[in-house]
Design a protein around this motif. Structure first.
Motif, PDB file in Angstrom:
ATOM      1  N   ILE A 195     -12.143 -23.047  41.451  1.00  0.00           N
ATOM      2  CA  ILE A 195     -11.187 -24.145  41.289  1.00  0.00           C
ATOM      3  C   ILE A 195      -9.866 -23.746  41.934  1.00  0.00           C
ATOM      4  O   ILE A 195      -9.292 -22.694  41.613  1.00  0.00           O
ATOM      5  CB  ILE A 195     -10.979 -24.465  39.796  1.00  0.00           C
ATOM      6  CG1 ILE A 195     -12.296 -24.927  39.177  1.00  0.00           C
ATOM      7  CG2 ILE A 195      -9.903 -25.522  39.622  1.00  0.00           C
ATOM      8  CD1 ILE A 195     -12.228 -25.119  37.680  1.00  0.00           C
ATOM      9  N   GLU A 196      -9.393 -24.578  42.830  1.00  0.00           N
ATOM     10  CA  GLU A 196      -8.117 -24.332  43.497  1.00  0.00           C
ATOM     11  C   GLU A 196      -7.061 -25.268  42.926  1.00  0.00           C
ATOM     12  O   GLU A 196      -7.212 -26.489  42.974  1.00  0.00           O
ATOM     13  CB  GLU A 196      -8.245 -24.557  45.014  1.00  0.00           C
ATOM     14  CG  GLU A 196      -9.154 -23.560  45.702  1.00  0.00           C
ATOM     15  CD  GLU A 196      -9.157 -23.732  47.198  1.00  0.00           C
ATOM     16  OE1 GLU A 196      -8.524 -24.701  47.685  1.00  0.00           O
ATOM     17  OE2 GLU A 196      -9.795 -22.926  47.890  1.00  0.00           O
ATOM     18  N   PHE A 197      -6.024 -24.693  42.396  1.00  0.00           N
ATOM     19  CA  PHE A 197      -4.908 -25.489  41.892  1.00  0.00           C
ATOM     20  C   PHE A 197      -3.747 -25.365  42.873  1.00  0.00           C
ATOM     21  O   PHE A 197      -3.726 -24.505  43.749  1.00  0.00           O
ATOM     22  CB  PHE A 197      -4.503 -25.041  40.486  1.00  0.00           C
ATOM     23  CG  PHE A 197      -4.283 -23.556  40.353  1.00  0.00           C
ATOM     24  CD1 PHE A 197      -3.075 -22.980  40.692  1.00  0.00           C
ATOM     25  CD2 PHE A 197      -5.302 -22.731  39.888  1.00  0.00           C
ATOM     26  CE1 PHE A 197      -2.872 -21.619  40.587  1.00  0.00           C
ATOM     27  CE2 PHE A 197      -5.113 -21.365  39.775  1.00  0.00           C
ATOM     28  CZ  PHE A 197      -3.885 -20.809  40.127  1.00  0.00           C
ATOM     29  N   PRO A 254      -2.022 -26.492  36.281  1.00  0.00           N
ATOM     30  CA  PRO A 254      -2.372 -26.204  34.892  1.00  0.00           C
ATOM     31  C   PRO A 254      -1.195 -25.615  34.124  1.00  0.00           C
ATOM     32  O   PRO A 254      -0.461 -24.765  34.641  1.00  0.00           O
ATOM     33  CB  PRO A 254      -3.514 -25.193  35.026  1.00  0.00           C
ATOM     34  CG  PRO A 254      -3.273 -24.517  36.345  1.00  0.00           C
ATOM     35  CD  PRO A 254      -2.614 -25.528  37.229  1.00  0.00           C
ATOM     36  N   VAL A 255      -1.009 -26.061  32.889  1.00  0.00           N
ATOM     37  CA  VAL A 255       0.056 -25.537  32.028  1.00  0.00           C
ATOM     38  C   VAL A 255      -0.544 -25.280  30.645  1.00  0.00           C
ATOM     39  O   VAL A 255      -1.434 -26.013  30.188  1.00  0.00           O
ATOM     40  CB  VAL A 255       1.248 -26.510  31.924  1.00  0.00           C
ATOM     41  CG1 VAL A 255       1.916 -26.685  33.268  1.00  0.00           C
ATOM     42  CG2 VAL A 255       0.823 -27.861  31.375  1.00  0.00           C
ATOM     43  N   GLU A 290       0.714 -16.226  40.939  1.00  0.00           N
ATOM     44  CA  GLU A 290       0.561 -15.133  39.969  1.00  0.00           C
ATOM     45  C   GLU A 290       1.120 -15.497  38.603  1.00  0.00           C
ATOM     46  O   GLU A 290       0.698 -14.947  37.585  1.00  0.00           O
ATOM     47  CB  GLU A 290       1.259 -13.875  40.499  1.00  0.00           C
ATOM     48  CG  GLU A 290       0.584 -13.263  41.726  1.00  0.00           C
ATOM     49  CD  GLU A 290       1.384 -12.107  42.297  1.00  0.00           C
ATOM     50  OE1 GLU A 290       2.464 -11.806  41.730  1.00  0.00           O
ATOM     51  OE2 GLU A 290       0.943 -11.512  43.303  1.00  0.00           O
ATOM     52  N   ALA A 291       2.106 -16.424  38.567  1.00  0.00           N
ATOM     53  CA  ALA A 291       2.730 -16.823  37.296  1.00  0.00           C
ATOM     54  C   ALA A 291       1.979 -17.952  36.605  1.00  0.00           C
ATOM     55  O   ALA A 291       2.223 -18.217  35.418  1.00  0.00           O
ATOM     56  CB  ALA A 291       4.179 -17.242  37.528  1.00  0.00           C
ATOM     57  N   GLN A 346      -4.042 -14.405  32.000  1.00  0.00           N
ATOM     58  CA  GLN A 346      -4.930 -13.655  32.886  1.00  0.00           C
ATOM     59  C   GLN A 346      -6.374 -14.134  32.771  1.00  0.00           C
ATOM     60  O   GLN A 346      -7.088 -14.249  33.780  1.00  0.00           O
ATOM     61  CB  GLN A 346      -4.841 -12.163  32.555  1.00  0.00           C
ATOM     62  CG  GLN A 346      -3.484 -11.542  32.869  1.00  0.00           C
ATOM     63  CD  GLN A 346      -3.406 -10.085  32.480  1.00  0.00           C
ATOM     64  OE1 GLN A 346      -4.404  -9.499  32.040  1.00  0.00           O
ATOM     65  NE2 GLN A 346      -2.239  -9.479  32.640  1.00  0.00           N
ATOM     66  N   ARG A 347      -6.793 -14.456  31.553  1.00  0.00           N
ATOM     67  CA  ARG A 347      -8.161 -14.927  31.354  1.00  0.00           C
ATOM     68  C   ARG A 347      -8.371 -16.291  32.011  1.00  0.00           C
ATOM     69  O   ARG A 347      -9.413 -16.547  32.624  1.00  0.00           O
ATOM     70  CB  ARG A 347      -8.455 -14.997  29.852  1.00  0.00           C
ATOM     71  CG  ARG A 347      -9.937 -15.192  29.538  1.00  0.00           C
ATOM     72  CD  ARG A 347     -10.203 -15.162  28.045  1.00  0.00           C
ATOM     73  NE  ARG A 347      -9.891 -13.852  27.494  1.00  0.00           N
ATOM     74  CZ  ARG A 347      -8.908 -13.616  26.627  1.00  0.00           C
ATOM     75  NH1 ARG A 347      -8.136 -14.615  26.217  1.00  0.00           N
ATOM     76  NH2 ARG A 347      -8.708 -12.408  26.162  1.00  0.00           N
ATOM     77  N   VAL A 348      -7.372 -17.157  31.912  1.00  0.00           N
ATOM     78  CA  VAL A 348      -7.476 -18.490  32.522  1.00  0.00           C
ATOM     79  C   VAL A 348      -7.540 -18.370  34.042  1.00  0.00           C
ATOM     80  O   VAL A 348      -8.365 -19.029  34.698  1.00  0.00           O
ATOM     81  CB  VAL A 348      -6.295 -19.373  32.083  1.00  0.00           C
ATOM     82  CG1 VAL A 348      -6.242 -20.649  32.917  1.00  0.00           C
ATOM     83  CG2 VAL A 348      -6.402 -19.715  30.607  1.00  0.00           C
ATOM     84  N   ARG A 349      -6.696 -17.528  34.628  1.00  0.00           N
ATOM     85  CA  ARG A 349      -6.716 -17.362  36.085  1.00  0.00           C
ATOM     86  C   ARG A 349      -8.071 -16.829  36.559  1.00  0.00           C
ATOM     87  O   ARG A 349      -8.593 -17.258  37.589  1.00  0.00           O
ATOM     88  CB  ARG A 349      -5.592 -16.408  36.517  1.00  0.00           C
ATOM     89  CG  ARG A 349      -4.224 -17.030  36.537  1.00  0.00           C
ATOM     90  CD  ARG A 349      -3.256 -16.196  37.368  1.00  0.00           C
ATOM     91  NE  ARG A 349      -3.087 -14.862  36.826  1.00  0.00           N
ATOM     92  CZ  ARG A 349      -2.120 -14.522  35.965  1.00  0.00           C
ATOM     93  NH1 ARG A 349      -1.245 -15.429  35.561  1.00  0.00           N
ATOM     94  NH2 ARG A 349      -2.011 -13.282  35.522  1.00  0.00           N
TER      95      ARG A 349
END
Length: 455
Positions: free
Chosen positions: A341-343, A312-313, A364-365, A330-333
């Motif tokens: 969902i595993e990316f 995801p970007v 984390e990034a 942070q909200r997206v993670r």
């Protein structure tokens, strides 16, 4: 008649001791064993011992110790005499005995000059022999030591030369709403116009009613290494009023590439190199709303995360402030974690602690907040890729402005090969096992010589 020299004459060296002979000749011409008390009474006086021998520098070891002749009455060195320490036994003639601070001579002669029994081997022997606890050869369980150069390390160079000749494939899929700069970002990523207009659709074109799949391939070369790059675009995704099941054409395309590769594999006469059009990476572009993910975003990534490597970007990250960008990331993670969902890179695929440490920093990034541009501007005397605004230039490769450089290093310079391996060993193998288990294998061949597909 002069007596022959005993083959088991062993000199034991004890620092600070005086060495004399432990036997003396009787009147009849034979030799007898003398005790420590007799030696002290005879030699520990003002008279200098008549037979003081110099201290040898290294303990002498006869070549036949450990393999005595059948006529020899003494056991090999290290087996002990008489079955225990301190048990009197006949000694070979001419064995020197230390005089001084080592206690009774008889016990030292038996315990050290020929050998200890099982209870006194190892560290006890080392303590009394000046630190020499082992006399045999040592073998290592970690492998044999090479006696010279073989050339095993050249396998890396051989693989490099072969790869440079044949090249390799890398296939990227871009998924996201129109207007998020997907084509521009890919052009920035490879610093060339790899995303042609024919691969997508222009603003003058009508929005397609359904999701279309368009791909374009290029062969790019850098440093003598050739790479066949295939870009897969998905115009129309998420642009409809009703976006129900809009991910199905994308899922079908991914499975079709697995099916083509599988059919080539099961052929009796296979090609030397099977063409690989399997999607190695799916860049999913998230709109920079600053609020949360759409339900369509979550549904797409949930359904395809087990079929392809999803990265995801956040597109056009320059539309948000630094604080807004961090809060949105942070909200997206958190939403991805709550939805299960595993990316890529998935935690379950970390091979060792080093991989886990590196991948934890990447996880984390993510999602990467990026900016794409294929235009150059002059900044401090240097030509840089960027986006010019009324208040300045957003430098694409400046880590203080966006995370494009971090995403590029991750995608191409550190994890490109791993993306290909995870695709082949995990996602493709999952599809392959499922297909081969259906109806006992692949579908039967039709009358026109082709195999039916259930896709």
């Amino acid at each position: 008649m002069e007596e022959a020299e005993d083959p088991y004459y062993v000199t034991m060296y004890y620092p600070g001791s005086v060495y004399v002979d432990a036997t003396e000749t009787c009147r009849e011409g034979s030799k007898r064993l003398v005790t420590g008390e007799q030696i002290r009474d005879k030699y520990m006086s003002d008279v200098v011992p008549p037979e003081v021998r110099p201290k040898p520098a290294v303990p002498a070891k006869p070549p036949n110790v450990g393999a005595p002749s059948p006529s020899s009455p003494f056991p090999p060195q290290g087996l002990g005499i008489g079955g225990g320490v301190g048990v009197p036994a006949p000694l070979p003639s001419g064995i020197p005995v230390p005089i001084g601070s080592h206690g009774p001579v008889a016990s030292h002669v038996i315990g050290h000059s020929v050998g200890h029994d099982a209870a006194n081997r190892g560290g006890h022997a080392a303590a009394h022999s000046g630190g020499h606890g082992h006399t045999g050869s040592h073998s290592s369980g970690g492998g044999s030591t090479l006696l010279g150069y073989i050339g095993i390390d050249t396998i890396i160079e051989q693989m490099r030369k072969k790869t440079m000749k044949t090249g390799f494939d890398f296939n990227i899929m871009m998924v996201g709403n129109s207007g998020l700069g997907k084509s521009t970002l890919v052009n920035t990523l490879f610093k060339s116009q790899v995303s042609r207009r024919s691969a997508g659709w222009s603003r003058d074109d009508k929005i397609p009613k359904t999701v279309e799949i368009k791909s374009v391939s290029h062969v790019i070369e850098e440093g003598g290494v050739k790479m066949k790059l295939t870009l897969v675009d998905t115009p129309g995704f998420g642009d409809q009023i009703n976006n129900d099941n809009c991910w199905e054409p994308i899922s079908k395309y991914i499975n079709e590439q697995y099916e083509k590769f599988l059919k080539e594999e099961v052929n009796i006469t296979r090609k030397k190199r099977i063409p690989d059009f399997r999607v190695h990476c799916c860049l999913y572009f998230i709109s920079p709303t600053g609020h949360s993910l759409r339900q369509l975003d979550l549904e797409f990534m949930k359904r395809l995360s087990h079929s392809v490597n999803i990265i995801p970007v956040i597109a056009k990250a320059d539309t948000m402030t630094i604080e807004e960008r961090q809060e949105f990331k942070q909200r997206v993670r958190k939403e991805l974690e709550m939805s299960g969902i595993e990316f890529y890179p998935q935690k379950e695929f970390d091979e060792d602690m080093e991989d886990k440490s590196d991948n934890d920093k990447i996880r984390e990034a993510m999602p990467f907040a990026v900016v794409g541009s294929d235009k150059e501007y002059q900044v401090n005397g240097k030509r840089v890729l960027g986006r010019k605004t009324a208040w300045g230039i957003v430098e694409v490769e400046n880590p203080n402005h966006c995370e494009f450089a971090q995403m590029r290093d991750f995608l191409i310079r550190s994890h490109l090969q791993d993306l290909k391996e995870v695709t082949h060993n995990i996602h493709y193998e999952t599809y392959r096992a499922k297909r081969l288990n259906e109806n006992g294998g692949l579908h039967p061949i039709t009358s026109n010589g082709t195999q039916e597909s259930n896709l």
